[in-house]
Design a protein around this motif. Structure first.
Motif, mmCIF file in Angstrom:
data_model
loop_
_atom_site.group_PDB
_atom_site.id
_atom_site.type_symbol
_atom_site.label_atom_id
_atom_site.label_comp_id
_atom_site.label_asym_id
_atom_site.label_seq_id
_atom_site.Cartn_x
_atom_site.Cartn_y
_atom_site.Cartn_z
ATOM 1 N N TYR A 166 22.711 25.780 11.431
ATOM 2 C CA TYR A 166 21.891 25.950 12.641
ATOM 3 C C TYR A 166 21.085 24.686 12.926
ATOM 4 N N TRP A 167 20.503 24.079 11.906
ATOM 5 C CA TRP A 167 19.700 22.865 12.095
ATOM 6 C C TRP A 167 20.572 21.686 12.501
ATOM 7 N N ARG A 168 21.848 21.720 12.144
ATOM 8 C CA ARG A 168 22.764 20.646 12.565
ATOM 9 C C ARG A 168 23.468 20.986 13.871
ATOM 10 N N TYR B 25 10.791 30.675 8.562
ATOM 11 C CA TYR B 25 11.699 30.633 9.717
ATOM 12 C C TYR B 25 11.640 31.910 10.563
ATOM 13 N N GLU C 268 21.355 25.990 7.491
ATOM 14 C CA GLU C 268 21.715 24.566 7.421
ATOM 15 C C GLU C 268 22.608 24.182 8.597
#
Length: 160
Positions: free
Chosen positions: A13-15, A42, A11
């Motif tokens: 990482y995606w932000r 992933y 989470e």
């Protein structure tokens, strides 16, 4: 390693909030063989990143790229006076050819004119009809000019 912690790292990482060490942990986790099924989607991303980090550019990469983007130097040519006027010479030749063809065409179209012009001593032009010898044989051009000059001379003698 706890799967809950990996999910939290994903989470973040995606932000784009993870550090480099945390990203290394994610890559290490996804290179293992035991990955939960909900995180398998992933795996390809992180394995691909690891694979790309291992691949390096060749030693000659910079030279190859610079060879592709550098523009070769073009030396200026010396132009002589003749080379500079060559388009003008070509245009003059075209005009001369067109005028010559026009003159030839004019003479070929008007060759069957039945009148011959002769100049008298004062400069006036006298036209005389062509004389036919017999049937469709006509007198030559020189003969016609001589006949018209004789007529002019006879006309002067009569006046005197």
């Amino acid at each position: 390693m706890d799967f809950k912690y990996i999910e939290q790292l994903l989470e973040r990482y995606w932000r784009c909030e993870t550090s480099l060490e945390e990203e290394v942990q994610l890559r290490a986790f996804f290179t293992k063989e035991e990955i939960p099924e909900h995180l398998l989607r992933y795996k390809d991303l992180f394995v691909y990143q690891q694979f790309q980090q291992e691949e390096h550019l060749g030693a000659d990469f910079d030279a190859r790229v610079l060879a592709e983007i550098e523009v070769p130097v073009v030396k200026a040519k010396r132009m002589t006076l003749t080379a500079r006027f060559m388009p003008l010479f070509k245009a003059a030749a075209v005009v001369a050819v067109v005028l010559s063809l026009g003159n030839v065409m004019q003479h070929s179209f008007f060759a069957d004119v039945k009148e011959v012009a002769a100049a008298d001593t004062i400069g006036k032009q006298i036209s005389a009809p062509s004389v036919a010898l017999s049937g469709d044989i006509t007198v030559t051009h020189e003969k016609q000019i001589l006949d018209s000059l004789h007529r002019v001379n006879k006309g002067k003698e009569v006046k005197e």
